[in-house]
Design an enzyme around this catalytic site. Structure first.
Site, short mmCIF file in Angstrom:
data_model
loop_
_atom_site.label_atom_id
_atom_site.label_comp_id
_atom_site.label_asym_id
_atom_site.label_seq_id
_atom_site.Cartn_x
_atom_site.Cartn_y
_atom_site.Cartn_z
N HIS A 118 0.82 -1.22 0.00
CA HIS A 118 0.00 0.00 0.00
C HIS A 118 0.85 1.26 0.00
O HIS A 118 0.44 2.30 -0.49
CB HIS A 118 -0.99 -0.02 1.16
CG HIS A 118 -2.11 -0.94 0.87
ND1 HIS A 118 -2.16 -2.23 1.33
CD2 HIS A 118 -3.20 -0.79 0.08
CE1 HIS A 118 -3.22 -2.82 0.85
NE2 HIS A 118 -3.88 -1.98 0.09
N ARG A 143 -10.95 3.83 -0.33
CA ARG A 143 -10.43 2.87 0.67
C ARG A 143 -10.71 3.43 2.05
O ARG A 143 -9.85 4.09 2.65
CB ARG A 143 -8.93 2.69 0.49
CG ARG A 143 -8.50 1.90 -0.73
CD ARG A 143 -6.98 1.65 -0.67
NE ARG A 143 -6.56 0.64 -1.61
CZ ARG A 143 -6.03 0.88 -2.81
NH1 ARG A 143 -5.87 2.11 -3.23
NH2 ARG A 143 -5.66 -0.11 -3.59
N ARG A 187 -15.78 1.55 -0.50
CA ARG A 187 -15.51 0.18 -0.10
C ARG A 187 -15.59 0.13 1.41
O ARG A 187 -14.97 0.95 2.10
CB ARG A 187 -14.10 -0.25 -0.55
CG ARG A 187 -13.82 -1.66 -0.05
CD ARG A 187 -12.53 -2.20 -0.53
NE ARG A 187 -11.40 -1.53 0.08
CZ ARG A 187 -10.15 -1.77 -0.29
NH1 ARG A 187 -9.90 -2.62 -1.26
NH2 ARG A 187 -9.15 -1.14 0.30
N ASN A 203 -4.64 -6.44 -7.05
CA ASN A 203 -3.50 -6.53 -6.12
C ASN A 203 -3.59 -7.79 -5.28
O ASN A 203 -2.63 -8.52 -5.10
CB ASN A 203 -3.46 -5.32 -5.19
CG ASN A 203 -3.54 -4.02 -5.95
OD1 ASN A 203 -3.18 -3.97 -7.11
ND2 ASN A 203 -4.03 -2.97 -5.32
N ARG A 206 2.12 -9.97 -1.23
CA ARG A 206 2.34 -8.76 -2.03
C ARG A 206 3.31 -7.78 -1.40
O ARG A 206 3.77 -6.85 -2.06
CB ARG A 206 1.00 -8.06 -2.33
CG ARG A 206 0.32 -7.49 -1.11
CD ARG A 206 -1.13 -7.13 -1.40
NE ARG A 206 -1.34 -5.72 -1.62
CZ ARG A 206 -2.54 -5.16 -1.70
NH1 ARG A 206 -3.64 -5.91 -1.62
NH2 ARG A 206 -2.67 -3.88 -1.88
N CYS A 251 -10.13 -2.09 -10.00
CA CYS A 251 -9.62 -1.00 -9.16
C CYS A 251 -8.24 -1.32 -8.59
O CYS A 251 -7.66 -0.52 -7.88
CB CYS A 251 -10.60 -0.67 -8.03
SG CYS A 251 -10.84 -2.04 -6.90
#
Ligand code: PEP
Ligand code: MG
Length: 593
Positions: free
Chosen positions: A203, A310, A346, A468, A479, A516
């Site tokens: 992130h 987010r 979200r 992602n 990730r 997204c």
């Protein structure tokens, strides 16, 4: 142990992974923001080794004395058990292997004493943190405590001062940055950042791209070779940090910087142009945001609304989750600022590499497979409903979407929708207005959800593919783990196959699908997404102008042909080769901007 080079005054280049394009030229500010106790790191000349080793000895001596006093005091006040804690702390400093490691780090690596001690302690701590054992977790806290105490006890007389003035432009270099640190970066002063750890889809990297801050991660142990205030160039295209550049290098990068800025200006000037392909397929190009303060930039970029809000960054940023009224006010602001376009909220996606919704008794052994996303919301219905009510209240002011993160199956979608229905009924009874343009969506970011997309499609109005996480869970590649960063392959045929399944299901059931995740902002993957029939792309604000131009340079029919070729590719490398040559042919001028 490898000897680091002495801090050079000649030009030196450090290599990392480029995660956010752009060029920054400014003095360095070396920090280690992952911990409050991290001291400045610098190299000492040989003739200061003895003095530094003595400083270390003195700091340890003072600390042991303090701890002994504390132990005695606590024994009288609280008893034997509590006093033992401080006895254990003293034992840490009696450990000869620790002391020798620090002495060696000062003597052989020419490190300043504070940093030598800190680095040795961090190695111990990192090894302990890797073992999911509650006893060791407690010992970790003890070690951190001792570490802090010793660092506080260093005599500062010899410490080099390397402060950066608060309003000076600079480039941050740190061991790591949390997503919240990154989100809070003051864009006016911080021109770029580089970290020793990190990966392209953490992130932190996503936020850097979204904010348009040039960034590099995975620099290895660069920190110790760098010095605050040295001039440096951060090349966010090639993943290079050039310290003490020559005049020639600076001139080269200044030229490159102004060329890139000119291209960017041209792209930004087309903000009112539609995101439509050459053969007439309209796409919605929206922005991803984390905080309301990004709304202005999103709308200035020409984004058609917010495709991914987010909310966890806003919700978990302070000490407590904002109450319904605060949330409502924030969401209304977002809806009003984005009208006439839609804002897709979200719901809270806590956990994983983001902050937990509440303090956990024990760290999760596998946070990415743990208490994350919709699981948390369904386990905490009061908190969930508070957020849903606030979003629904904001719907009275414009078009909204509500989408659920980390969906693994139909039951979670149904349970979540039941909460929405219950909240709607409550609001109705209370006479609080809600709008009638509310869409409900599921994020497709877990392979199980993609595989049963045909079932989920019957429950919702849209899908938003979170590439992602979809990549991470499909390929079993963390990730944010830099050790496996090379295996994190968005163009892996299995990922594309899951996306294709999702698209087919949505087309069959007449719902729309957007993307997204970061793939939506990847100039090489745009043709693949258009070829698949994706209808909405939501990207970091800074990427909007570039992606709009890419869409406008393509024909959907060509993208469909490309997809056919890609469908017979068997490896990520083959896919990458195909997408690279396609992009090279269609928009060479947009690559590396
Ligand atoms: C994703 O997983 O692609 C996504 C958009 O969600 P996040 O990056 O916030 O997990
Ligand atoms: Mg995700």
């Amino acid at each position: 142990m490898r000897m680091p080079d002495l801090i050079a005054i000649e030009e030196k280049t450090f290599y990392g992974i480029a995660v956010s394009p752009g060029i920054a030229i400014a003095p360095l500010h070396v920090i280690a923001s992952d911990t409050a106790i991290a001291p400045d790191a610098y190299h000492i000349p040989d003739d200061r080794i003895n003095t530094e080793q003595q400083r270390f000895g003195k700091a340890v001596h003072i600390t042991k004395k303090q701890l002994h006093e504390l132990e005695k005091r606590i024994r009288t006040i609280s008893g034997e058990d509590e006093a033992r804690i401080f006895e254990a702390h003293q034992m840490v400093l009696d450990d000869n292997s620790l002391i020798n490691k620090v002495i060696n780090a000062i003597g052989k690596r020419n490190l300043n004493a504070e940093y030598a001690f800190f680095a040795v302690m961090q190695n111990f701590l990192e090894a302990m943190r890797r073992v999911p054992d509650p006893y060791l977790a407690e010992r970790t806290v003890d070690l951190e405590d001792v570490c802090q105490r010793v660092i506080n006890n260093f005599d500062r007389h010899h410490t080099e001062t390397s402060a950066i003035s608060p309003d000076e432009h600079h480039i941050i270099v740190s061991h790591d940055l949390t997503p919240s640190d990154t989100a809070m970066i003051d864009r006016n002063r911080v021109l770029g950042f580089a970290t020793e750890l990190g990966s392209i889809n953490s992130h932190t990297a996503i936020l850097a791209r979204s904010l348009g801050i040039p960034a590099i991660v995975n620099l290895g142990d660069a920190l110790i070779r760098l010095k605050t205030l040295s001039l440096c160039i951060l090349d966010g295209y090639a993943g290079k940090l050039i310290v003490n550049p020559t005049e020639e290098t600076v001139a080269h990068y200044k030229k490159l910087q102004s060329e890139k800025a000119a291209i960017r200006l041209q792209l930004e000037a087309k903000k009112d142009k539609k995101s439509v392909t050459l053969d007439g397929t309209d796409l919605i190009l929206s922005a991803n945001i984390e905080f309301n303060h990004e709304l202005e930039a999103a709308s200035a970029s020409g984004a058609q609304g917010i495709g991914l809000y987010r909310t966890e960054f806003f919700l978990l940023n302070g000490d407590d989750i904002p109450d319904e009224e605060e949330q409502t006010a924030a969401y209304i602001e977002a809806v009003k600022a984005s009208a006439p376009h839609q804002v897709i909220f979200r719901t809270l996606d806590a956990g994983g590499d983001k902050l937990p919704a509440e303090p956990l008794d024990e760290p999760e052994p596998n946070p990415f497979l743990g208490w994350r996303g919709i699981r948390v919301s369904l386990d905490r219905p009061e908190m969930f409903r508070q957020q849903l009510r606030a979003i629904l209240r904001a719907s009275a002011y414009g078009k909204i979407g509500i989408m659920f993160p980390f969906i693994s199956g139909v039951a979670e979608v149904r349970a979540s929708i039941e909460h929405i229905e219950a909240c709607k009924a409550e609001l109705l009874l209370e006479g609080i207005p809600i709008g009638n343009e509310i869409e409900i969506g599921a994020m497709i970011e877990i392979p199980s959800a993609a595989l049963i997309a045909h079932h989920i499609a019957k429950e919702v109005d849209f899908f938003s593919i979170g590439t992602n996480d979809l990549v991470q869970y499909t390929l079993a590649v963390d990730r944010v783990n830099s050790h496996v960063a090379s295996l994190y392959n968005p163009s892996h045929p299995s990922v594309l196959e899951l996306m294709r399944i999702t698209l087919l299901a949505s087309q069959k059931h007449g719902i729309w699908t957007g993307v997204c995740g970061e793939m939506a902002g990847d100039i090489y993957m745009i043709p693949v997404l258009i070829g698949m029939g994706v209808q909405e792309l939501s990207v970091g604000t800074h990427q909007v102008p570039l992606i709009r131009e890419a869409i406008r340079s393509l024909k959907k029919s060509d993208c469909e042909d490309l997809l056919k070729e890609i469908e017979s590719a068997t490896t990520s490398e083959e896919v990458t080769q195909l997408t690279r040559s396609f992009a090279q042919e269609k928009y060479p001028h947009l690559l590396d901007t």
